[in-house]
Design a protein around this motif. Structure first.
Motif, PDB file in Angstrom:
ATOM      1  N   ILE A  91      36.934  45.226  44.876  1.00 34.61           N
ATOM      2  CA  ILE A  91      37.954  44.822  43.905  1.00 34.61           C
ATOM      3  C   ILE A  91      37.359  44.182  42.659  1.00 34.61           C
ATOM      4  CG2 ILE A  91      39.680  44.516  45.721  1.00 34.61           C
ATOM      5  CD1 ILE A  91      39.219  41.520  45.553  1.00 34.61           C
ATOM      6  N   GLY A  92      36.034  44.084  42.606  1.00 30.48           N
ATOM      7  CA  GLY A  92      35.404  43.477  41.442  1.00 30.48           C
ATOM      8  C   GLY A  92      35.657  44.248  40.165  1.00 30.48           C
ATOM      9  N   MET A  93      35.621  45.588  40.233  1.00 25.76           N
ATOM     10  CA  MET A  93      35.826  46.424  39.052  1.00 25.76           C
ATOM     11  C   MET A  93      37.202  46.199  38.413  1.00 25.76           C
ATOM     12  SD  MET A  93      34.873  48.682  36.857  1.00 25.76           S
ATOM     13  CE  MET A  93      33.429  49.573  37.478  1.00 25.76           C
ATOM     14  N   PRO A  94      38.319  46.327  39.156  1.00 28.64           N
ATOM     15  CA  PRO A  94      39.617  46.091  38.497  1.00 28.64           C
ATOM     16  C   PRO A  94      39.773  44.672  37.984  1.00 28.64           C
ATOM     17  CG  PRO A  94      39.880  46.395  40.875  1.00 28.64           C
ATOM     18  CD  PRO A  94      38.494  46.812  40.533  1.00 28.64           C
ATOM     19  N   ASN A 146      46.164  44.277  44.236  1.00 27.66           N
ATOM     20  CA  ASN A 146      47.119  43.952  45.286  1.00 27.66           C
ATOM     21  C   ASN A 146      47.493  45.188  46.082  1.00 27.66           C
ATOM     22  OD1 ASN A 146      50.223  43.435  46.172  1.00 27.66           O
ATOM     23  ND2 ASN A 146      49.065  41.529  46.144  1.00 27.66           N
ATOM     24  N   GLY A 147      47.595  46.335  45.401  1.00 23.33           N
ATOM     25  CA  GLY A 147      47.864  47.578  46.105  1.00 23.33           C
ATOM     26  C   GLY A 147      46.761  47.924  47.088  1.00 23.33           C
ATOM     27  N   TRP A 148      45.503  47.639  46.694  1.00 25.91           N
ATOM     28  CA  TRP A 148      44.375  47.885  47.599  1.00 25.91           C
ATOM     29  C   TRP A 148      44.459  46.995  48.835  1.00 25.91           C
ATOM     30  CZ3 TRP A 148      40.352  44.993  49.599  1.00 25.91           C
ATOM     31  CH2 TRP A 148      39.313  45.719  50.201  1.00 25.91           C
ATOM     32  N   GLU A 179      52.986  50.369  42.770  1.00 26.44           N
ATOM     33  CA  GLU A 179      53.232  48.932  42.676  1.00 26.44           C
ATOM     34  C   GLU A 179      53.061  48.446  41.240  1.00 26.44           C
ATOM     35  OE1 GLU A 179      51.127  44.950  44.449  1.00 26.44           O
ATOM     36  OE2 GLU A 179      51.502  46.595  45.858  1.00 26.44           O
ATOM     37  N   ALA A 180      52.054  48.975  40.527  1.00 28.32           N
ATOM     38  CA  ALA A 180      51.816  48.570  39.135  1.00 28.32           C
ATOM     39  C   ALA A 180      52.983  48.984  38.241  1.00 28.32           C
ATOM     40  CB  ALA A 180      50.514  49.174  38.633  1.00 28.32           C
ATOM     41  N   VAL A 373      57.463  37.872  47.087  1.00 28.87           N
ATOM     42  CA  VAL A 373      57.569  37.357  48.456  1.00 28.87           C
ATOM     43  C   VAL A 373      57.552  38.518  49.442  1.00 28.87           C
ATOM     44  CG1 VAL A 373      59.092  36.186  50.101  1.00 28.87           C
ATOM     45  CG2 VAL A 373      58.731  35.205  47.836  1.00 28.87           C
ATOM     46  N   VAL A 374      58.305  39.578  49.117  1.00 25.87           N
ATOM     47  CA  VAL A 374      58.317  40.764  49.979  1.00 25.87           C
ATOM     48  C   VAL A 374      56.919  41.363  50.075  1.00 25.87           C
ATOM     49  CG1 VAL A 374      59.191  43.120  50.230  1.00 25.87           C
ATOM     50  CG2 VAL A 374      60.734  41.288  49.512  1.00 25.87           C
ATOM     51  N   THR A 375      56.252  41.498  48.946  1.00 25.60           N
ATOM     52  CA  THR A 375      54.922  42.122  48.916  1.00 25.60           C
ATOM     53  C   THR A 375      53.901  41.327  49.724  1.00 25.60           C
ATOM     54  OG1 THR A 375      55.348  43.075  46.737  1.00 25.60           O
ATOM     55  CG2 THR A 375      53.043  42.872  47.403  1.00 25.60           C
ATOM     56  N   GLU A 376      53.876  40.009  49.515  1.00 29.19           N
ATOM     57  CA  GLU A 376      52.851  39.186  50.144  1.00 29.19           C
ATOM     58  C   GLU A 376      53.204  38.789  51.575  1.00 29.19           C
ATOM     59  OE1 GLU A 376      49.794  38.557  48.422  1.00 29.19           O
ATOM     60  OE2 GLU A 376      50.843  40.206  47.432  1.00 29.19           O
TER      61      GLU A 376
END
Length: 447
Positions: A91-94, A146-148, A179-180, A373-376
């Motif tokens: 996730i460093g790149m994004p 977050n999608g990852w 998601e984005a 809240v739903v996502t997390e």
């Protein structure tokens, strides 16, 4: 309070605070650019006043968002070191691209604010467009991360270690782009309705103001269009969730039993002990149709997941219902606005419509917070879905309760500052005085 709960609470408070400024940073520059474009085409001084005022509001909120966002970046490493250590290379790149977009936004925002009399009109408009695009890009890169976390891809897991990492495959994870897009539309919707609500409140006191009429029109075009499109993006994201995170979808719907032709539930309260969702209105076959576009499709329930891997079903279900309910209301208001515009009725002619906008002004942000809240919460107990549990990622550093209190106080302090600054900004100069000053060729005091 356990360290895990303290860390999750601190992260939740930080995200809930920062996300407000993040979404305004995405949407307000677009409205600012639309206002300046209208001014260049019509030379109506009202639009120039709007562009300048929204530009200053963008600057204030950008500064607060930069502070809260910096805190979040440190919290990721301090609170979840095992997660960052394991997944950092994926996730460093994004995150790096998000930082690049952030700095681009900061640079061109400065050009926009101080370039009114120093650049050509088209160059100035271009700088505003870059602010709008880079703000959107920044939010989208965070959503890809977050999608990852929800649908991890682009690596092999060998003995618990990430190997053969392909960052481009990680960026193209199944949930990332849906998601984005959903989050970006939510940002435009929330900020658009909030802006319309503020100007509607002021318009109730100044019915003859051209300034507020134009502001409401631009804000509702942005927010209303996003609200309608949100239904389409929500459908796409729900299908991704049904395929890749069936447990989350089951919690969202309060669906405990796997079945063909699953109903769609409106309202109700899930009871994990009896494994029933009580007092809900059920639409036959609705969930199967929405999730798989087939009334006979089998939808997995919570019975397919071990009990110790369930999220907090009650919290996820209620948050989802709030999000969908508010979204439906805002779509209705958007269609009402379109009907009024089609009938060529003045937006300021009806006090009832203005009062409706005032009531709707906070709803977009409530839906936005509920969606996160739903996502997390819906992904729990996993920080990386089916790979790393949240309990395994938390820091072992003691005293997390102290940092929770400290950062909560910091956010309250920042909230007081931003409320004070924005209140003074909104009522600083009477709009009609600004319009007259622009029409006379004078320099605005806040330019």
């Amino acid at each position: 309070m356990s360290d895990l709960f303290a860390a999750r609470t601190q992260m939740a408070v930080s995200l809930a605070f920062h996300i407000i400024f993040a979404v305004i940073g995405v949407a307000l520059p677009l409205m600012m650019v639309i206002a300046e474009t209208c001014w260049l085409h019509t030379r109506n001084p009202v639009y120039l006043c709007l562009a300048k005022r929204w530009a200053k509001g963008t600057a204030i909120l950008f500064a607060i968002g930069a502070v809260s966002g910096t805190v979040l970046s440190f919290e990721m490493g301090l609170l979840w070191p095992h997660f960052m250590g394991a997944a950092g290379s994926a996730i460093g790149m994004p995150f790096s691209l998000e930082g690049f977009a952030f700095f681009t936004e900061a640079i061109f925002l400065g050009i926009y604010l101080y370039g009114w009399r120093r650049t050509s009109p088209l160059a100035h408009l271009f700088s505003g467009a870059v602010v709008a695009v880079s703000g959107l890009a920044s939010a989208m890169f965070v959503c890809l991360v977050n999608g990852w976390m929800n649908t991890p891809t682009g690596f092999r897991l060998v003995n618990g270690q990430f190997t053969d990492i392909n960052v481009w495959e990680a960026l193209r994870n199944p949930a990332g782009m849906p998601e984005a897009i959903h989050m970006s539309l939510a940002a435009y919707c929330a900020a658009g309705f909030a802006t319309a609500g503020v100007h509607a409140f002021l318009a109730l006191r100044e019915h003859s103001s051209r300034f507020h009429r134009c502001a409401i029109a631009i804000a509702l075009v942005v927010g209303g269009s996003a609200a309608v499109l949100q239904a389409v993006s929500g459908d796409a994201l729900a299908r991704v969730t049904a395929i890749n995170q069936p447990t989350k979808l089951a919690a969202m719907e309060g669906d405990f039993q796997t079945r063909s032709g699953a109903p769609l539930r409106i309202g109700g309260l899930p009871d994990v002990n009896t494994r029933q969702t009580k007092d809900a209105i059920e639409i036959p076959y609705g969930l199967s149709v929405l999730a798989f576009h087939s009334p006979k499709a089998v939808v997995a329930g919570l019975d397919q997941t071990p009990r110790n891997e369930w999220p907090n079903v009650l919290v996820v279900h209620i948050a989802f219902q709030i999000m969908v309910g508010i979204g439906t209301i805002l779509v209705g208001v958007s269609l009402l606005f379109a009907w009024l515009a089609w009938r060529r009725r003045s937006l300021l002619a009806s006090d009832y419509f203005l009062k409706l906008l005032v009531l709707c002004s906070p709803l977009g942000f409530i839906a936005l917070e509920s969606g996160w809240v739903v996502t997390e919460a819906g992904r729990q107990p996993w920080i990386i879905y089916h790979i790393m549990k949240t309990s395994a990622a938390v820091t072992t550093m003691p005293g997390l309760m102290n940092t929770l209190v400290l950062f909560t106080l910091l956010y309250l302090f920042l909230a007081v500052i931003v409320i004070g600054l924005m209140s003074r900004h909104i009522i600083a100069t009477p709009p009609e005085a600004e319009i007259q000053a622009v029409a006379a060729g004078e320099v605005l005091t806040h330019a």
